[in-house]
Design a protein around this motif. Sequence first.
Motif, short mmCIF file in Angstrom:
data_model
loop_
_atom_site.label_atom_id
_atom_site.label_comp_id
_atom_site.label_asym_id
_atom_site.label_seq_id
_atom_site.Cartn_x
_atom_site.Cartn_y
_atom_site.Cartn_z
N LYS A 298 0.61 -0.80 0.02
CA LYS A 298 -0.02 -0.20 0.11
C LYS A 298 0.94 1.69 -0.12
CE LYS A 298 -4.11 -1.91 1.91
NZ LYS A 298 -5.09 -2.23 3.23
N ALA A 299 1.85 1.99 1.07
CA ALA A 299 2.52 2.81 1.33
C ALA A 299 3.76 2.56 -0.14
CB ALA A 299 3.28 2.71 2.11
N SER A 300 3.87 1.45 -0.05
CA SER A 300 5.38 1.00 -1.42
C SER A 300 6.48 2.11 -0.72
CB SER A 300 4.67 2.38 -3.09
OG SER A 300 3.94 1.85 -3.32
N LEU A 301 6.85 1.54 0.43
CA LEU A 301 8.13 2.08 0.84
C LEU A 301 9.44 1.18 0.93
CD1 LEU A 301 6.21 4.82 3.79
CD2 LEU A 301 7.53 5.32 1.44
N ALA A 302 8.56 -0.09 0.64
CA ALA A 302 9.92 -1.21 0.61
C ALA A 302 9.89 -2.32 -0.40
CB ALA A 302 9.35 -1.53 2.49
N TYR A 303 11.00 -2.33 -0.59
CA TYR A 303 11.17 -3.77 -1.50
C TYR A 303 10.61 -4.65 -0.46
CZ TYR A 303 13.98 0.09 -3.46
OH TYR A 303 14.20 0.91 -3.82
N TYR A 304 11.13 -4.94 0.28
CA TYR A 304 11.02 -6.33 0.73
C TYR A 304 10.03 -5.78 2.37
CZ TYR A 304 15.66 -6.51 2.17
OH TYR A 304 16.73 -6.91 3.10
N ALA A 305 9.52 -6.71 3.38
CA ALA A 305 9.07 -6.37 4.99
C ALA A 305 8.64 -7.85 5.40
CB ALA A 305 8.17 -4.69 4.99
N SER A 306 9.95 -7.96 6.09
CA SER A 306 9.21 -9.10 7.38
C SER A 306 9.39 -9.37 8.56
CB SER A 306 9.40 -10.59 6.54
OG SER A 306 10.51 -10.26 6.02
N SER A 307 8.99 -10.32 8.68
CA SER A 307 9.68 -10.37 10.41
C SER A 307 9.57 -12.06 10.64
CB SER A 307 8.20 -9.89 11.46
OG SER A 307 7.14 -10.98 11.17
N ASN A 308 10.61 -12.40 11.61
CA ASN A 308 10.63 -13.29 12.47
C ASN A 308 11.04 -13.78 13.53
OD1 ASN A 308 11.51 -15.07 9.72
ND2 ASN A 308 13.41 -13.81 9.27
N TYR A 309 10.53 -15.05 14.23
CA TYR A 309 10.28 -14.83 15.70
C TYR A 309 11.26 -16.27 15.68
CZ TYR A 309 8.08 -17.26 19.71
OH TYR A 309 7.47 -18.03 21.07
N SER A 310 11.49 -15.36 17.48
CA SER A 310 12.85 -16.56 18.09
C SER A 310 12.08 -17.69 18.89
CB SER A 310 14.07 -16.22 17.55
OG SER A 310 14.82 -17.57 18.28
N PRO A 311 11.47 -18.93 18.99
CA PRO A 311 11.26 -19.22 20.53
C PRO A 311 12.21 -19.75 21.02
CG PRO A 311 10.94 -21.19 19.00
CD PRO A 311 11.08 -19.35 18.37
N PHE A 312 13.31 -19.58 20.92
CA PHE A 312 15.11 -20.96 21.92
C PHE A 312 15.01 -18.68 22.52
CE2 PHE A 312 14.11 -23.66 19.28
CZ PHE A 312 14.34 -25.14 20.19
N THR A 313 14.87 -17.51 21.95
CA THR A 313 15.81 -16.32 22.29
C THR A 313 14.72 -15.11 23.00
OG1 THR A 313 15.99 -15.20 20.22
CG2 THR A 313 17.94 -17.13 20.58
N GLY A 314 13.74 -15.72 22.39
CA GLY A 314 12.42 -14.60 22.75
C GLY A 314 12.61 -13.59 21.94
N THR A 315 12.77 -13.89 21.02
CA THR A 315 13.58 -12.51 20.33
C THR A 315 11.91 -12.27 18.88
OG1 THR A 315 15.20 -13.09 18.91
CG2 THR A 315 15.17 -11.84 20.68
N MET A 316 11.52 -11.33 18.41
CA MET A 316 10.86 -11.05 17.14
C MET A 316 11.62 -10.15 16.34
SD MET A 316 7.06 -10.09 16.13
CE MET A 316 6.93 -8.39 16.23
N THR A 317 12.47 -10.54 15.19
CA THR A 317 12.98 -9.21 14.19
C THR A 317 12.23 -9.12 13.17
OG1 THR A 317 14.64 -11.07 13.16
CG2 THR A 317 15.65 -9.69 15.26
N VAL A 318 12.29 -7.58 12.54
CA VAL A 318 11.86 -7.76 11.25
C VAL A 318 12.74 -6.72 9.94
CG1 VAL A 318 10.38 -4.74 10.72
CG2 VAL A 318 9.61 -6.16 12.79
N GLN A 319 12.54 -7.28 8.62
CA GLN A 319 13.84 -6.63 8.44
C GLN A 319 13.14 -6.01 6.89
OE1 GLN A 319 12.81 -10.21 8.73
NE2 GLN A 319 14.33 -9.73 10.40
N THR A 320 13.42 -4.85 6.44
CA THR A 320 12.89 -3.92 5.55
C THR A 320 14.73 -4.09 4.69
OG1 THR A 320 13.47 -2.20 6.28
CG2 THR A 320 11.19 -3.50 6.78
N GLY A 321 14.33 -3.40 3.23
CA GLY A 321 14.80 -3.34 2.38
C GLY A 321 13.86 -2.09 2.09
N ILE A 322 14.65 -0.33 1.92
CA ILE A 322 14.31 0.84 2.01
C ILE A 322 15.14 1.73 1.08
CG2 ILE A 322 12.17 0.16 3.56
CD1 ILE A 322 14.81 2.35 5.31
N GLN A 323 14.35 2.68 0.69
CA GLN A 323 14.85 4.31 -0.05
C GLN A 323 16.08 4.49 1.44
OE1 GLN A 323 12.52 6.52 -2.32
NE2 GLN A 323 12.44 4.41 -3.52
N ALA A 324 17.48 4.88 1.58
CA ALA A 324 17.40 5.72 2.77
C ALA A 324 15.97 6.93 3.50
CB ALA A 324 18.78 5.97 2.77
#
Length: 426
Positions: A298-324
């Motif tokens: 919708k916003a066309s602000l990222a080439y990609y945008a996703s998240s990952n959850y690790s149930p062993f470290t209790g973390t969630m990370t977001v990865q994006t490719g964007i214009q600076a």
Amino acid sequence: MDVRIKDGVTLDLLPTKQFKTIGIKVDFVTPLRATAITARALLAQVLETSTAAYPTQTALARQLSLMYGASFGITVLKVGTQHIVRLTCSVVDEQTLDAYQDAQPLFERGMALLRAVLFDPLLPHGSFDPTTFTQQRQNLLTAIKSLDDDKQYLANRRLQEILFAGQPTQAMSALGDITTLGELTAADILTTYHDMLAHDAVHVAVIGDVTLDRVTAALAQWPLAPRQVTDQDPYYRWTPQDQLQVGDDLAPVVQAKLNLAYQLPVYRNDADFMAAVVFNALFGGTPLSLLFTNVREKASLAYYASSNYSPFTGTMTVQTGIQAQNQARVQAIIQEQLAAVQAGNIDEQLLTEVQASLLNARLSALDSPQRLLNARLSAQLTHVTMSLDDWTHALQAVTVADVQRVAQRARLQATYCLHGGVDHAE
């Protein structure tokens, strides 16, 4: 079928006629120690290259070819608080071959090959071959450096370094670090080798049309001594920082990499685990997700945008490719999506579709012997096993309120942006 072979050595047998191959996986598991990660990674490289019987990579490859194209490899990985050296071997089930002539079946030959790799390495004069050691140390150095050519990998690694500053076992790659690698000697690796064989917990898993008697008979040929293994907590539990950690680096990249890290203190054995899986999938873990739909589409602000959850470290990370130059706007929209979920603004239809996509992914994994084998380590470490029916029921039981409750536990801890500067952005 979970069988104790001897103290500290277990076997998971997954008997099935579904596949035309028999898969073997052997995990050597030990608590993470920053001083040992690099040495274990180098040991894996050395063991994978040669044995006393097959002293070169060419000789080893020829033997695999003679075994009707068997595959073999050694990798290292980190799972929570544990470091794993993993050997895998896959052989054709000779019952599917029209004219198999050899007296010894291929499964037994595969187990014999793994035995040779583990217990009869190339040790002229009682130490690792100097030429092989030097070459594999250089190969590992090249591999570690080449990982940084993947700028998203590099951004994620630096995010981990910021997030787990002062915790080297978590901040460090499973391959270790270049400085330590340069200091390692063949004698160090020999010590690491003997330590691994004597003290690591050993988890063997086999999948295919093979009986328990055949597997245990093959394992009986392996000189694995009993070992004392304490039941380690595989989960890395950590206290969140009061202040947001921010990292920013310039690099010759056209597409900036903006990554975010949240604490999501829900672990594999928690009652809210399935709700956390659904939350991550809905937030950024699938093409149906809010990040994909609202940040990328919708916003066309990222080439990609996703998240990952690790149930062993209790973390969630977001990865994006964007214009600076869009970094602030992207972060704001990501926060808006999280805030909406935390407020319970979740479309019931979207939740249903996300649950269906997770079930489809789980069902597709049943067609992959490697994924089925890999899942056994998680079960061994966590002592959590669920049948497909139980897993499906738990998935479908997750409600909007469950996802909202888990989302409210997500706490932004670190951001990292790798970019070429605003002037260099497209």
